[in-house]
Design an enzyme around this catalytic site. Structure first.
Site, PDB file in Angstrom:
ATOM      1  CG  ASP A 115      -1.956   1.048   1.235  1.00  0.00           C
ATOM      2  OD1 ASP A 115      -2.401   1.438   0.134  1.00  0.00           O
ATOM      3  OD2 ASP A 115      -2.366   1.493   2.329  1.00  0.00           O
ATOM      4  CG  HIS A 116      -0.444   4.834  -0.013  1.00  0.00           C
ATOM      5  ND1 HIS A 116      -0.817   5.825  -0.896  1.00  0.00           N
ATOM      6  CD2 HIS A 116      -1.575   4.454   0.631  1.00  0.00           C
ATOM      7  CE1 HIS A 116      -2.120   6.041  -0.783  1.00  0.00           C
ATOM      8  NE2 HIS A 116      -2.600   5.209   0.125  1.00  0.00           N
ATOM      9  CG  ASP A 124       0.693   7.560  -3.681  1.00  0.00           C
ATOM     10  OD1 ASP A 124       0.496   8.339  -4.646  1.00  0.00           O
ATOM     11  OD2 ASP A 124       0.263   7.765  -2.538  1.00  0.00           O
ATOM     12  CG  HIS A 129      -5.086   7.919   3.807  1.00  0.00           C
ATOM     13  ND1 HIS A 129      -4.080   8.449   3.025  1.00  0.00           N
ATOM     14  CD2 HIS A 129      -5.555   6.848   3.107  1.00  0.00           C
ATOM     15  CE1 HIS A 129      -3.944   7.738   1.921  1.00  0.00           C
ATOM     16  NE2 HIS A 129      -4.828   6.762   1.945  1.00  0.00           N
ATOM     17  N   GLY A 130      -7.774   8.073   7.489  1.00  0.00           N
ATOM     18  CA  GLY A 130      -8.068   8.342   8.891  1.00  0.00           C
ATOM     19  C   GLY A 130      -9.551   8.551   9.129  1.00  0.00           C
ATOM     20  CG  HIS A 177      -6.223   4.478  -1.510  1.00  0.00           C
ATOM     21  ND1 HIS A 177      -5.162   3.884  -0.860  1.00  0.00           N
ATOM     22  CD2 HIS A 177      -6.207   3.996  -2.771  1.00  0.00           C
ATOM     23  CE1 HIS A 177      -4.545   3.084  -1.700  1.00  0.00           C
ATOM     24  NE2 HIS A 177      -5.158   3.133  -2.869  1.00  0.00           N
ATOM     25  N   GLY A 178      -8.937   5.579   1.700  1.00  0.00           N
ATOM     26  CA  GLY A 178      -9.564   6.408   2.728  1.00  0.00           C
ATOM     27  C   GLY A 178     -11.024   6.078   2.937  1.00  0.00           C
ATOM     28  N   GLY A 179     -11.365   4.780   2.956  1.00  0.00           N
ATOM     29  CA  GLY A 179     -12.768   4.381   3.085  1.00  0.00           C
ATOM     30  C   GLY A 179     -13.304   4.390   4.502  1.00  0.00           C
ATOM     31  CG  ASN A 232      -7.061   0.715   0.284  1.00  0.00           C
ATOM     32  OD1 ASN A 232      -7.538   0.208  -0.726  1.00  0.00           O
ATOM     33  ND2 ASN A 232      -5.766   0.797   0.498  1.00  0.00           N
TER      34      ASN A 232
END
Length: 299
Positions: free
Chosen positions: A80-81, A102, A178-179, A208-210, A230
């Site tokens: 990831d990333h 990324d 994210h977070g 991303h950032g789900g 994610n």
């Protein structure tokens, strides 16, 4: 069964569900995610950030590979990333079956250049590649990081990017972060961008950032073409909160890991199972078995 990311996501795209990508910051989180997917007969993408890998050490991948080869559900081990070509190459050598490069923070042409380089090397090793176009926000205190202001993905630029790089999946920026969002923030996803990008790009799109996004928006994003979501903070927070509860219970005799961690893992499983159902991934393993049978692969 251990498969690569391209195989994992193409089935999801064909059958209109999203693969849950759970970030593994520990063996306990990995086991909880795996057991949740096994229970609900769902595929699993085990996402590991380079910082998590540095903490867990390279030997952790051996544990994940052994479990993936033993289980009957499809499992993909995903970097990831990945921030550099070197990080991606290390992941491939360790046995990751999918890698993300990324370079979304770089100018467009530089993003294309490094992505092309990663695709050439990874595909030669039978490993799938995910890239990112646009930027994901950052709410703070996450291993994945992000930026303070989201740069949304341009659908037409996404089409050019995919055509020129040959990536297998694309992470798009439609307003996630994210977070966990602060209480005064009400996230709104730009589903119009997703809709237009899906019209122009034929490879699986990922989000991303789900964590902490409204359920109805995530459901809609899957209906509109998102094939992987994610999840990191949501499963880690409940794990940590339960651990705090146990440690603050006043029973100072509790110290054995096999006593401390199982209740935390159960809380993680509750969240993981809710996400699997939300992404419409429950009972989708037969789709992979059918695809394997068509290709003549024994499962």
């Amino acid at each position: 069964m251990l498969i690569n990311g391209k195989e994992l996501l193409e089935v999801a795209q064909k059958h209109h569900f999203a693969v849950p990508a759970f970030n593994a910051g520990s063996g306990q989180l990995f086991n909880a995610a795996l057991e949740s997917c096994e229970k609900l007969n769902a595929p699993l993408m085990m996402a590991i950030h380079p910082d998590e890998l540095a903490f867990l050490t390279d030997s952790f991948i051996g544990q994940v590979k052994a479990a993936a080869n033993k289980t009957t559900i499809p499992v993909c081990i995903h970097l990831d990333h990945g921030a550099s070509f070197e990080q991606v190459m290390k992941a491939i050598r360790l046995g990751f079956t999918s890698v993300m490069i990324d370079a979304s923070h770089l100018p467009f042409e530089e993003n294309i250049e490094i992505t092309q380089k990663v695709v050439e090397a990874a595909h030669a090793a039978g490993v799938a590649v995910e890239a990112e176009l646009g930027t994901i926000g950052d709410t703070g205190n996450t291993v994945e990081g992000g930026v303070s202001e989201v740069v949304y993905t341009d659908p037409e630029t996404a089409k050019e990017f995919v055509e020129r790089t040959g990536v297998d999946s694309l992470a798009i920026a439609i307003g996630t972060a994210h977070g966990i969002y602060p209480k005064n923030v009400d996230p709104k996803l730009r589903l119009d961008i997703l809709e237009e990008t899906a019209k122009r790009v034929d490879i699986p799109l990922v989000l991303h950032g789900g964590s902490s996004n409204p359920d109805q928006e995530l459901v809609r994003s899957v209906e509109m073409g998102i094939c992987k979501i994610n999840i990191s903070s949501d499963i880690k927070i409940v794990f940590a909160n339960k651990l705090r509860e146990i440690l603050n219970s006043g029973n100072n005799e509790i110290r054995e890991p096999n006593v401390l961690f199982p209740p935390c893992m159960e809380e993680t499983k509750k969240v993981a199972e809710q996400k699997i159902k939300l992404f419409k991934a429950e009972n989708t393993v037969p789709f992979y078995q059918s695809e394997a049978a068509i290709k003549g692969v024994l499962v």
